[in-house]
Design an enzyme around this catalytic site. Structure first.
Site, PDB file in Angstrom:
ATOM      1  N   ASP A  52      24.354  44.984 145.307  1.00  0.00           N
ATOM      2  CA  ASP A  52      25.026  45.233 144.029  1.00  0.00           C
ATOM      3  C   ASP A  52      26.376  45.905 144.234  1.00  0.00           C
ATOM      4  O   ASP A  52      26.652  46.465 145.280  1.00  0.00           O
ATOM      5  CB  ASP A  52      24.195  46.210 143.193  1.00  0.00           C
ATOM      6  CG  ASP A  52      23.101  45.493 142.432  1.00  0.00           C
ATOM      7  OD1 ASP A  52      23.100  44.260 142.422  1.00  0.00           O
ATOM      8  OD2 ASP A  52      22.256  46.193 141.852  1.00  0.00           O
ATOM      9  N   LYS A  74      26.658  43.305 140.203  1.00  0.00           N
ATOM     10  CA  LYS A  74      26.414  43.627 138.799  1.00  0.00           C
ATOM     11  C   LYS A  74      27.121  44.906 138.386  1.00  0.00           C
ATOM     12  O   LYS A  74      26.934  45.955 138.962  1.00  0.00           O
ATOM     13  CB  LYS A  74      24.921  43.783 138.551  1.00  0.00           C
ATOM     14  CG  LYS A  74      24.243  42.442 138.427  1.00  0.00           C
ATOM     15  CD  LYS A  74      22.962  42.513 137.650  1.00  0.00           C
ATOM     16  CE  LYS A  74      21.957  43.434 138.279  1.00  0.00           C
ATOM     17  NZ  LYS A  74      20.870  43.733 137.371  1.00  0.00           N
ATOM     18  N   ALA A 136      21.182  58.726 141.570  1.00  0.00           N
ATOM     19  CA  ALA A 136      22.484  59.344 141.294  1.00  0.00           C
ATOM     20  C   ALA A 136      22.334  60.767 140.758  1.00  0.00           C
ATOM     21  O   ALA A 136      23.119  61.655 141.116  1.00  0.00           O
ATOM     22  CB  ALA A 136      23.253  58.489 140.297  1.00  0.00           C
ATOM     23  N   MET A 187      25.104  55.613 132.922  1.00  0.00           N
ATOM     24  CA  MET A 187      25.868  54.618 132.153  1.00  0.00           C
ATOM     25  C   MET A 187      26.206  55.139 130.758  1.00  0.00           C
ATOM     26  O   MET A 187      26.195  54.387 129.776  1.00  0.00           O
ATOM     27  CB  MET A 187      25.050  53.304 132.033  1.00  0.00           C
ATOM     28  CG  MET A 187      24.766  52.676 133.377  1.00  0.00           C
ATOM     29  SD  MET A 187      23.640  51.266 133.279  1.00  0.00           S
ATOM     30  CE  MET A 187      22.045  52.074 133.255  1.00  0.00           C
TER      31      MET A 187
HETATM   32  N1  SAH Z   1      19.510  52.890 140.389  1.00  0.00           N
HETATM   33  C1  SAH Z   1      20.652  53.765 140.257  1.00  0.00           C
HETATM   34  C2  SAH Z   1      21.221  53.767 138.863  1.00  0.00           C
HETATM   35  C3  SAH Z   1      21.744  52.422 138.405  1.00  0.00           C
HETATM   36  S1  SAH Z   1      22.474  52.523 136.837  1.00  0.00           S
HETATM   37  C4  SAH Z   1      20.272  55.186 140.694  1.00  0.00           C
HETATM   38  O1  SAH Z   1      19.093  55.470 140.889  1.00  0.00           O
HETATM   39  O2  SAH Z   1      21.173  56.003 140.858  1.00  0.00           O
HETATM   40  C5  SAH Z   1      24.174  52.758 137.225  1.00  0.00           C
HETATM   41  C6  SAH Z   1      24.643  54.121 136.787  1.00  0.00           C
HETATM   42  O3  SAH Z   1      24.214  55.117 137.708  1.00  0.00           O
HETATM   43  C7  SAH Z   1      26.149  54.282 136.751  1.00  0.00           C
HETATM   44  O4  SAH Z   1      26.716  53.731 135.567  1.00  0.00           O
HETATM   45  C8  SAH Z   1      26.294  55.773 136.789  1.00  0.00           C
HETATM   46  O5  SAH Z   1      26.021  56.362 135.542  1.00  0.00           O
HETATM   47  C9  SAH Z   1      25.173  56.160 137.747  1.00  0.00           C
HETATM   48  N2  SAH Z   1      25.648  56.307 139.147  1.00  0.00           N
HETATM   49  C10 SAH Z   1      25.286  55.581 140.207  1.00  0.00           C
HETATM   50  N3  SAH Z   1      25.894  56.011 141.332  1.00  0.00           N
HETATM   51  C11 SAH Z   1      26.672  57.062 140.957  1.00  0.00           C
HETATM   52  C12 SAH Z   1      27.559  57.936 141.649  1.00  0.00           C
HETATM   53  N4  SAH Z   1      27.772  57.825 142.961  1.00  0.00           N
HETATM   54  N5  SAH Z   1      28.185  58.889 140.933  1.00  0.00           N
HETATM   55  C13 SAH Z   1      27.990  59.020 139.609  1.00  0.00           C
HETATM   56  N6  SAH Z   1      27.159  58.224 138.904  1.00  0.00           N
HETATM   57  C14 SAH Z   1      26.511  57.254 139.560  1.00  0.00           C
END
Ligand code: SAH
Length: 271
Positions: A52, A74, A136, A187
């Site tokens: 992704d 995506k 995240a 998000m």
């Molecule tokens: N599966 C992922 C989340 C996917 S949804 C997880 O567990 O982290 C995607 C959202 O995750 C982004 O829009 C943002 O809000 C957040 N995100 C992912 N990586 C990030 C990062 N390095 N810093 C800040 N937000 C992050």
């Protein structure tokens, strides 16, 4: 051989290769050192990696040169392949006998549609393994020195997505406004105005502290601190980009610039 390498090879011996299998692997929030050893071992022996947009360049650098890497790119509102096409692709690649790694940012089971992919694979008789990743919220909390729970401030934490299935925001706002609870919005940037208005309408104090962690654990990360009522203005002024995470709650008052732990830009482990 160093201990880590020995551990990883031992893991390989314990899991004989079977055809037609998919590993849903969490790539973590960006810093390649936040990958698990298991993720690294599985990635290293992949025939095909389906990844992704959120997988960082530092993690991409660890993919084996021999692996076929497929970008299904995506991001919100911009899908290189639809979810149905991704599901079909994974089944076809596995049924052709490949060791397929489906590499996802963060943890595959947190807002990553990993659950849907797993169910689709299982329905088609494809063995599906899951390797968790640091989500995240955990990565961003760590690098900003904002604990998501703390005995004096928050006894629970809610992970909420600001992106809903049909584009409508249909959240249990009343349930989100609870004393002693940290809210983490994934998000959530595009919803900032609705989010601010609804949380305040349902009783959250306008002065509640919040943080936006932009590109958490990545080389150009930023932490923006503000209050709930000033969220739309903070976004308009600082223009944080994706990926960004919103943390709302009293724990944010523990943020000090001196807390911030810089992400390591270079991975120590290499392919
Ligand atoms: N599966 C992922 C989340 C996917 S949804 C997880 O567990 O982290 C995607 C959202 O995750 C982004 O829009 C943002 O809000 C957040 N995100 C992912 N990586 C990030 C990062 N390095 N810093 C800040 N937000 C992050």
């Amino acid at each position: 051989m160093i201990a880590i390498e020995r551990l990883m090879r031992a893991g390989d011996r314990q899991q004989p290769v079977r055809s037609g299998e998919v590993w849903l692997v969490g790539a973590g929030p960006g810093d390649a050192e936040l990958l698990t050893l298991k993720a690294l071992r599985v990635i290293r022996r992949a025939d095909v990696v389906v990844f992704d947009r959120l997988v960082s360049p530092a993690v991409m650098a660890l993919l084996p040169k021999k692996a076929l890497c497929i970008d299904v790119g995506k991001s919100m509102g911009c899908h290189t392949l639809s979810q149905t096409e991704i599901d079909t692709l994974l089944v076809e690649l596995a049924q052709a006998g490949n060791r397929v790694v489906r590499l996802k940012g963060g943890d595959p089971f947190i807002f990553g549609r990993g659950g849907e992919e797993m169910v689709h694979l299982q329905r088609h008789g494809v063995v599906c393994h899951v390797v968790p990743g640091i989500t995240a919220a955990s990565g961003c909390a760590a690098v900003s020195g904002i604990p998501l729970t703390h005995r004096d401030y928050a006894q629970s934490v809610r992970f909420v997505t600001g992106h809903c299935r049909n584009g409508e925001v249909d959240l249990d706002w009343r349930g989100l406004v609870t004393a002693g609870q940290t809210l983490v919005f994934y998000m959530g940037l595009s919803l900032s105005e609705t989010l601010t208005a609804q949380l305040i309408r349902h009783g959250m104090a306008p002065q509640t502290p919040l943080a936006i962690v932009e590109r958490g654990t990545l080389p150009r990360q930023r932490v923006l601190i503000g209050t709930l009522s000033a969220l739309p203005a903070l976004i308009a002024k600082q223009r944080p980009v994706s990926p960004s995470l919103l943390v709302i709650g009293e724990v944010v008052s523990l943020y000090r610039t001196t807390n911030v732990i810089a992400a390591l830009p270079e991975p120590v482990l290499t392919a």
